[in-house]
Scaffold this active site. Structure first.
Site, PDB file in Angstrom:
ATOM      1  N   GLY A 163       0.842  -1.191   0.000  1.00 42.38           N
ATOM      2  CA  GLY A 163       0.000   0.000   0.000  1.00 42.38           C
ATOM      3  C   GLY A 163       0.873   1.235   0.000  1.00 42.38           C
TER       4      GLY A 163
ATOM      5  N   CYS B 111       5.374  -6.125   1.492  1.00 40.97           N
ATOM      6  CA  CYS B 111       5.751  -4.720   1.611  1.00 40.97           C
ATOM      7  C   CYS B 111       5.025  -4.045   2.778  1.00 40.97           C
ATOM      8  CB  CYS B 111       5.523  -4.021   0.270  1.00 40.97           C
ATOM      9  SG  CYS B 111       6.427  -2.490   0.152  1.00 40.97           S
ATOM     10  N   TYR B 112       4.082  -3.148   2.506  1.00 38.26           N
ATOM     11  CA  TYR B 112       3.356  -2.511   3.626  1.00 38.26           C
ATOM     12  C   TYR B 112       2.779  -3.585   4.558  1.00 38.26           C
ATOM     13  CZ  TYR B 112      -0.197   0.146   6.168  1.00 38.26           C
ATOM     14  OH  TYR B 112      -0.967   0.710   7.158  1.00 38.26           O
TER      15      TYR B 112
ATOM     16  N   HIS C  69       8.094  -7.331  -3.991  1.00 40.04           N
ATOM     17  CA  HIS C  69       6.774  -7.654  -4.548  1.00 40.04           C
ATOM     18  C   HIS C  69       6.839  -8.938  -5.373  1.00 40.04           C
ATOM     19  CE1 HIS C  69       4.489  -4.036  -3.437  1.00 40.04           C
ATOM     20  NE2 HIS C  69       5.701  -3.509  -3.364  1.00 40.04           N
TER      21      HIS C  69
ATOM     22  N   GLU D  59       4.517 -10.459  -6.783  1.00 39.12           N
ATOM     23  CA  GLU D  59       3.499 -10.519  -7.843  1.00 39.12           C
ATOM     24  C   GLU D  59       3.951  -9.896  -9.153  1.00 39.12           C
ATOM     25  OE1 GLU D  59       3.510  -8.703  -5.182  1.00 39.12           O
ATOM     26  OE2 GLU D  59       2.650  -6.716  -5.454  1.00 39.12           O
TER      27      GLU D  59
ATOM     28  N   ASP E 272     -18.907 -10.513 -22.392  1.00 42.33           N
ATOM     29  CA  ASP E 272     -19.451 -10.718 -21.053  1.00 42.33           C
ATOM     30  C   ASP E 272     -20.892 -11.214 -21.086  1.00 42.33           C
ATOM     31  OD1 ASP E 272     -17.021  -9.602 -20.586  1.00 42.33           O
ATOM     32  OD2 ASP E 272     -17.782  -7.690 -19.840  1.00 42.33           O
TER      33      ASP E 272
ATOM     34  N   LYS F 213     -11.305 -10.628 -16.857  1.00 41.07           N
ATOM     35  CA  LYS F 213     -11.686 -10.766 -18.273  1.00 41.07           C
ATOM     36  C   LYS F 213     -11.066 -12.001 -18.950  1.00 41.07           C
ATOM     37  CE  LYS F 213     -13.679  -8.409 -21.733  1.00 41.07           C
ATOM     38  NZ  LYS F 213     -14.942  -7.653 -21.624  1.00 41.07           N
TER      39      LYS F 213
END
Ligand code: XMP
Length: 518
Positions: free
Chosen positions: A57, A84-85, A174, A176, A232, A374
């Site tokens: 964050g 992290c945060y 991070h 990710e 969708d 998506k």
């Protein structure tokens, strides 16, 4: 909707990459949900996650406004990974110290991992070459009691930490992001090794669970769905149809503003190939009449939006009072409660074409895709047998070609734009660019320019070509299409479409421009 057994919960502290964490975990076939950081302990217990991730964050843990989660989360007995945060907050709440580093650490760093740590299982301890991505101002200065260092880097001696007895882990970097080359290893070690998840979340399992869930929710009631031909709504319709068959009726409103052949291809697939009940409403005249002489883009949008609701409602009423549900293709990014310091708030898609319908019609909403991104929706669509052509269709706005004809709409101008648009799509598909870009289309401008054809001077329309690259339409860059492709599109439009003597290419990015011209 707790329909997936094994899950990881991410508590969101406002990081730009929170969604990315969720996607990385889902790529490993483990279901994962994002919740606001202040999710209550009871709610967490009720969700029964296999593991918790505290996201990064933008705040410092010492900011007066900093988002702080319940410290008892660390005592639930559920494995926790702070990123992290999240790692800094874990340290603070467990009794350690976080300091503002004299220099912000941003970018690549080399990580050395320690042998005993489960988060780094399979990696070679002592090697200093594991590239990770750092982005933090604060750093963990003094470990909380019971914690040990699990990995270190030059500027972050406590780059990764773990509790000696509890299942608590933290990383400054991070995992990710793609620049963290061992990111997948770290996340896999957490979800499989530490949390004990099984890689069971597949689109096949999603379809099975969701079909069962739709059946249980709907019972014997009737469901309607607005079919637009977009990915969708197509996948929603196919999924609900798989679950309840004839209890679903789809309504396709042809507003006369679709691209060439689109209505036909949608209807032929759904009603002929799948046996889905589709009511085809021919509202071409209705919309063209109402749009006559209207130049203002917002007025056009309103006329089309309200007109759609009016027609849809009328058709739905004809089906009788048994209709109790409206199926809608809402996706996960639209519903994630993003953290904000004003309090978690639901993000509502601004351009939602059927917005307002459920309230007006007192229908219950059925949103079977609301947990999916998506790309996952596309996979579900393929799993359900929807043709690739429909699954990989570029986004198309609800108001259709009306907002690509600048100024007032006429049947003649629609005809000109449709022909130019077909050429753009044909050439984009032929060269493979159709799937590489986010959207590509023609726009008919409200001006005429001088040209020369044969020996004659012409005074005719200008078509602009718009093609953009984007990941979510929030920002976009103009596509760097090859000159010969642009040249061919231009030549073909000028030669084949009567009434056009000039083609220009739009080289503006969003912001400050928008993708559509109106
Ligand atoms: P803009 O033009 O705002 O477009 O940069 C962002 C994305 O939204 C689509 N768009 C719309 N979609 N109704 C829709 O359903 C609308 O009124 C509308 N306006 C823009 C646009 O095609 C792009 O994908």
């Amino acid at each position: 909707m707790a329909i997936h057994d094994e899950k990881i919960i991410i508590l969101d502290f406002g990081s730009q990459t929170t969604q990315l964490i969720a996607r990385r975990i889902r790529e490993q076939k483990v279901y994962c949900e994002i919740h606001p950081y202040n999710l209550k302990l009871d709610a967490i217990r009720a969700l029964a996650p296999m593991g918790l991730i505290l996201s990064g964050g933008p705040s410092s843990v010492y900011d007066p406004e900093a988002p702080i989660s319940d410290p008892e989360i660390l005592n639930l007995g559920i494995p926790v990974l702070g990123i992290c945060y999240g790692a800094q907050l874990m340290t603070l709440q467990a009794g350690g110290r976080v300091e503002r580093a004299c220099k912000r650490e941003f970018g690549k760093a080399d990580l050395t991992v320690f042998a005993t740590d489960a988060l780094f299982a399979g990696l070679e301890p002592g090697r200093a070459e594991y590239q990770v991505w750092m982005s933090h101002g604060d750093r963990i200065e003094t470990l909380a009691p019971g914690f040990a260092i699990a990995a270190t880097s030059e500027h972050s001696p406590n780059a990764a930490i773990r509790h000696e007895h509890k299942n608590l882990h933290g990383v400054q970097f991070h995992p990710e992001v793609a620049h963290t080359l061992i990111g997948t290893d770290v996340l896999r070690n957490f979800i499989f090794g530490i949390c004990g998840c099984q890689p069971a979340w597949t689109m096949e399992s999603f379809v099975q669970t969701t079909v069962a869930h739709i059946r249980a929710t709907v019972g014997q009631e009737q469901v309607i769905c607005a079919l637009s031909g977009g990915v969708d709504s197509s996948v929603t319709a196919a999924l609900v149809h798989r679950a309840i068959g004839d209890q679903l009726t789809c309504i396709y409103v042809d507003n006369g503003l679709m691209r060439t052949g689109e209505t036909e291809s949608i209807l032929s697939y759904f009603s002929q190939k799948t046996g889905l009940k589709v009511i085809h409403v021919d509202a071409v005249k209705f919309f063209l009449d109402r749009l006559q002489g209207v130049e203002d883009p917002e007025k056009k949008r309103k006329i089309i939006g309200y007109g759609f609701i009016e027609i849809f409602e009328k058709e739905a009423h004809k089906l009788g009072a048994e209709v109790r549900f409206l199926a809608q293709g809402t996706l996960y990014p639209d519903v994630i409660e993003s953290v904000s310091f004003k309090g978690p708030s639901a993000v509502i898609k601004s351009h939602h074409n059927v917005g307002g319908l459920p309230e007006v019609m007192k229908l219950k909403l059925l949103e079977p895709l609301r947990e999916l991104f998506k790309d996952e929706v596309r996979k579900v669509g393929l799993e359900l047998g929807i043709p690739e052509e429909a699954i990989f269709r570029q986004p198309f706005p609800g108001p259709g070609l009306a907002i690509r004809i600048l100024g007032a709409l006429t049947a003649e101008r629609l005809h000109i734009l449709r022909q130019a648009d077909v050429i753009v799509l044909e050439e984009m598909k032929r060269t493979g660019y159709y799937r590489k870009v986010w959207q590509s289309f023609a726009v008919l401008l409200p001006i005429q320019t001088v040209g020369v054809m044969g020996d004659e001077r012409t005074y005719e329309n200008v078509v602009a070509i718009r093609s953009v690259d984007s990941v979510d339409a929030m920002t976009a860059d103009w596509s760097k299409l090859p000159y010969d492709l642009l040249g061919r599109i231009s030549t073909r439009i000028i030669n084949e479409v009567r009434g056009v003597n000039r083609v220009v290419y739009d080289i503006s990015s969003k912001p400050p421009s928008t993708i559509e011209w109106e």
